[in-house]
Design a protein around this motif. Structure first.
Motif, PDB file in Angstrom:
ATOM      1  N   LEU A 154       0.828  -1.214   0.000  1.00 57.95           N
ATOM      2  CA  LEU A 154       0.000   0.000   0.000  1.00 57.95           C
ATOM      3  C   LEU A 154       0.859   1.260   0.000  1.00 57.95           C
ATOM      4  CD1 LEU A 154      -2.729  -1.225   2.484  1.00 57.95           C
ATOM      5  CD2 LEU A 154      -2.851  -1.130  -0.006  1.00 57.95           C
ATOM      6  N   LYS A 155       2.172   1.085  -0.020  1.00 52.85           N
ATOM      7  CA  LYS A 155       3.154   2.175  -0.107  1.00 52.85           C
ATOM      8  C   LYS A 155       2.853   3.318   0.868  1.00 52.85           C
ATOM      9  CE  LYS A 155       4.099   1.185  -4.951  1.00 52.85           C
ATOM     10  NZ  LYS A 155       3.326   0.012  -5.188  1.00 52.85           N
ATOM     11  N   PRO A 156       2.749   3.006   2.160  1.00 53.66           N
ATOM     12  CA  PRO A 156       2.351   4.025   3.138  1.00 53.66           C
ATOM     13  C   PRO A 156       3.326   5.188   3.276  1.00 53.66           C
ATOM     14  CG  PRO A 156       3.129   2.056   4.245  1.00 53.66           C
ATOM     15  CD  PRO A 156       3.053   1.729   2.783  1.00 53.66           C
ATOM     16  N   GLN A 157       4.578   4.996   2.872  1.00 50.02           N
ATOM     17  CA  GLN A 157       5.568   6.064   2.986  1.00 50.02           C
ATOM     18  C   GLN A 157       5.437   7.100   1.876  1.00 50.02           C
ATOM     19  OE1 GLN A 157       6.036   2.967   2.040  1.00 50.02           O
ATOM     20  NE2 GLN A 157       7.593   2.836   0.458  1.00 50.02           N
ATOM     21  N   GLU A 158       4.701   6.777   0.806  1.00 51.72           N
ATOM     22  CA  GLU A 158       4.568   7.705  -0.316  1.00 51.72           C
ATOM     23  C   GLU A 158       3.499   8.756  -0.039  1.00 51.72           C
ATOM     24  OE1 GLU A 158       4.226   5.704  -4.080  1.00 51.72           O
ATOM     25  OE2 GLU A 158       6.061   4.552  -3.716  1.00 51.72           O
ATOM     26  N   GLU A 159       3.714   9.940  -0.576  1.00 46.78           N
ATOM     27  CA  GLU A 159       2.810  11.067  -0.336  1.00 46.78           C
ATOM     28  C   GLU A 159       1.393  10.796  -0.826  1.00 46.78           C
ATOM     29  OE1 GLU A 159       1.919  14.143   1.703  1.00 46.78           O
ATOM     30  OE2 GLU A 159       3.974  13.410   1.650  1.00 46.78           O
ATOM     31  N   ASP A 160       1.251  10.040  -1.912  1.00 46.40           N
ATOM     32  CA  ASP A 160      -0.070   9.757  -2.477  1.00 46.40           C
ATOM     33  C   ASP A 160      -0.522   8.336  -2.163  1.00 46.40           C
ATOM     34  OD1 ASP A 160      -2.374  10.450  -3.924  1.00 46.40           O
ATOM     35  OD2 ASP A 160      -1.603   9.459  -5.715  1.00 46.40           O
ATOM     36  N   SER A 161      -0.157   7.843  -0.995  1.00 48.99           N
ATOM     37  CA  SER A 161      -0.515   6.475  -0.621  1.00 48.99           C
ATOM     38  C   SER A 161      -1.980   6.386  -0.202  1.00 48.99           C
ATOM     39  CB  SER A 161       0.366   5.991   0.532  1.00 48.99           C
ATOM     40  OG  SER A 161      -0.011   6.642   1.731  1.00 48.99           O
ATOM     41  N   PHE A 162      -2.488   5.170  -0.190  1.00 47.91           N
ATOM     42  CA  PHE A 162      -3.857   4.906   0.250  1.00 47.91           C
ATOM     43  C   PHE A 162      -4.120   5.532   1.623  1.00 47.91           C
ATOM     44  CE2 PHE A 162      -6.597   1.859   2.672  1.00 47.91           C
ATOM     45  CZ  PHE A 162      -7.806   2.185   2.069  1.00 47.91           C
ATOM     46  N   PHE A 163      -3.237   5.264   2.570  1.00 49.53           N
ATOM     47  CA  PHE A 163      -3.469   5.753   3.932  1.00 49.53           C
ATOM     48  C   PHE A 163      -3.430   7.275   4.011  1.00 49.53           C
ATOM     49  CE2 PHE A 163      -1.905   1.384   5.073  1.00 49.53           C
ATOM     50  CZ  PHE A 163      -3.131   0.938   5.525  1.00 49.53           C
ATOM     51  N   LYS A 164      -2.528   7.909   3.296  1.00 51.62           N
ATOM     52  CA  LYS A 164      -2.472   9.374   3.331  1.00 51.62           C
ATOM     53  C   LYS A 164      -3.691   9.987   2.660  1.00 51.62           C
ATOM     54  CE  LYS A 164       2.328   9.893   4.319  1.00 51.62           C
ATOM     55  NZ  LYS A 164       3.651  10.239   3.916  1.00 51.62           N
ATOM     56  N   ARG A 165      -4.194   9.353   1.613  1.00 52.51           N
ATOM     57  CA  ARG A 165      -5.401   9.873   0.952  1.00 52.51           C
ATOM     58  C   ARG A 165      -6.619   9.767   1.866  1.00 52.51           C
ATOM     59  NH1 ARG A 165      -3.234   6.872  -3.481  1.00 52.51           N
ATOM     60  NH2 ARG A 165      -4.793   5.240  -3.128  1.00 52.51           N
ATOM     61  N   VAL A 166      -6.765   8.639   2.564  1.00 49.77           N
ATOM     62  CA  VAL A 166      -7.962   8.454   3.378  1.00 49.77           C
ATOM     63  C   VAL A 166      -7.952   9.307   4.646  1.00 49.77           C
ATOM     64  CG1 VAL A 166      -8.447   6.157   2.465  1.00 49.77           C
ATOM     65  CG2 VAL A 166      -7.135   6.376   4.588  1.00 49.77           C
ATOM     66  N   LEU A 167      -6.786   9.772   5.064  1.00 51.41           N
ATOM     67  CA  LEU A 167      -6.730  10.620   6.260  1.00 51.41           C
ATOM     68  C   LEU A 167      -7.563  11.885   6.101  1.00 51.41           C
ATOM     69  CD1 LEU A 167      -3.017  10.319   7.409  1.00 51.41           C
ATOM     70  CD2 LEU A 167      -5.063   9.462   8.593  1.00 51.41           C
ATOM     71  N   LYS A 168      -7.786  12.306   4.868  1.00 53.36           N
ATOM     72  CA  LYS A 168      -8.611  13.498   4.620  1.00 53.36           C
ATOM     73  C   LYS A 168     -10.048  13.298   5.089  1.00 53.36           C
ATOM     74  CE  LYS A 168      -5.924  14.369   0.494  1.00 53.36           C
ATOM     75  NZ  LYS A 168      -5.860  14.094  -0.926  1.00 53.36           N
ATOM     76  N   TYR A 169     -10.447  12.057   5.308  1.00 50.90           N
ATOM     77  CA  TYR A 169     -11.834  11.740   5.644  1.00 50.90           C
ATOM     78  C   TYR A 169     -12.002  11.242   7.076  1.00 50.90           C
ATOM     79  CZ  TYR A 169     -12.087  12.129   0.650  1.00 50.90           C
ATOM     80  OH  TYR A 169     -11.982  12.611  -0.626  1.00 50.90           O
ATOM     81  N   LYS A 170     -11.007  11.476   7.913  1.00 53.50           N
ATOM     82  CA  LYS A 170     -11.064  10.871   9.242  1.00 53.50           C
ATOM     83  C   LYS A 170     -12.151  11.462  10.139  1.00 53.50           C
ATOM     84  CE  LYS A 170      -7.346  12.761  12.000  1.00 53.50           C
ATOM     85  NZ  LYS A 170      -6.004  12.600  12.487  1.00 53.50           N
TER      86      LYS A 170
END
Length: 166
Positions: free
Chosen positions: A70-86
């Motif tokens: 899921l490439k969590p270290q990348e700026e456009d990773s799944f986890f970084k994208r979903v943080l906008k909806y927390k």
């Protein structure tokens, strides 16, 4: 010898086919007040009464699914994208059409050592503890069996309805 571009094309088609199967299946079981948005925020976004309920990433890998996929270290990773909806109380879901690796298995089973390892990795990638705790609270990881979509019960033969073949 297979060309790199041929391998990439096969991989892309495999992923696209899995997404299509999963999205069609979810469409078949969709509640009336829910709407689906493929390929918007994620592979699939599901809203209920105009509120986002699920953000779904679909994977079909030839190896066991791991955090690094899921490439969590990348700026456009799944986890970084979903943080906008927390703040929206959304379920973040990873659907795997393959086996799930040990590190995610431990997280699913609430194994404290595996959760601590997940947290440590995510913190090392620059996530805050608050973000990591929200991800763990909101995360659902599901293994799907592609065979089910081809030979499942009569009402779930999604692949046939889509005209797909193995």
């Amino acid at each position: 010898m297979e060309l790199k571009s041929d391998i990439g094309a096969k991989s892309a088609w495999k992923g696209f086919s899995s997404q299509t199967l999963y999205i069609a299946y979810r469409l078949m079981i969709l509640e009336d007040e829910m709407d689906m948005y493929p390929e918007t925020v994620e592979d699939l976004m599901i809203k209920k009464n105009e509120k986002i309920k699920e953000l779904i990433q679909i994977k079909n890998l030839s190896k066991k699914l791991s955090l690094s996929d899921l490439k969590p270290q990348e700026e456009d990773s799944f986890f970084k994208r979903v943080l906008k909806y927390k703040k929206e109380n959304v379920i973040i879901k990873v659907v795997s059409f393959g086996d799930i690796g040990e590190e995610f298995q431990g997280v699913i089973k609430h194994n404290q050592n595996d959760i601590d390892n997940f947290k440590a990795k995510m913190l090392s990638y620059g996530y805050t503890l608050e973000d990591v705790n929200w991800i763990l609270k909101s995360l659902a990881i599901e293994k799907e069996n592609e065979e089910y979509y081809f030979v499942g019960t009569a009402d779930c033969k999604v692949a046939g309805a889509l005209g797909l073949q193995r």
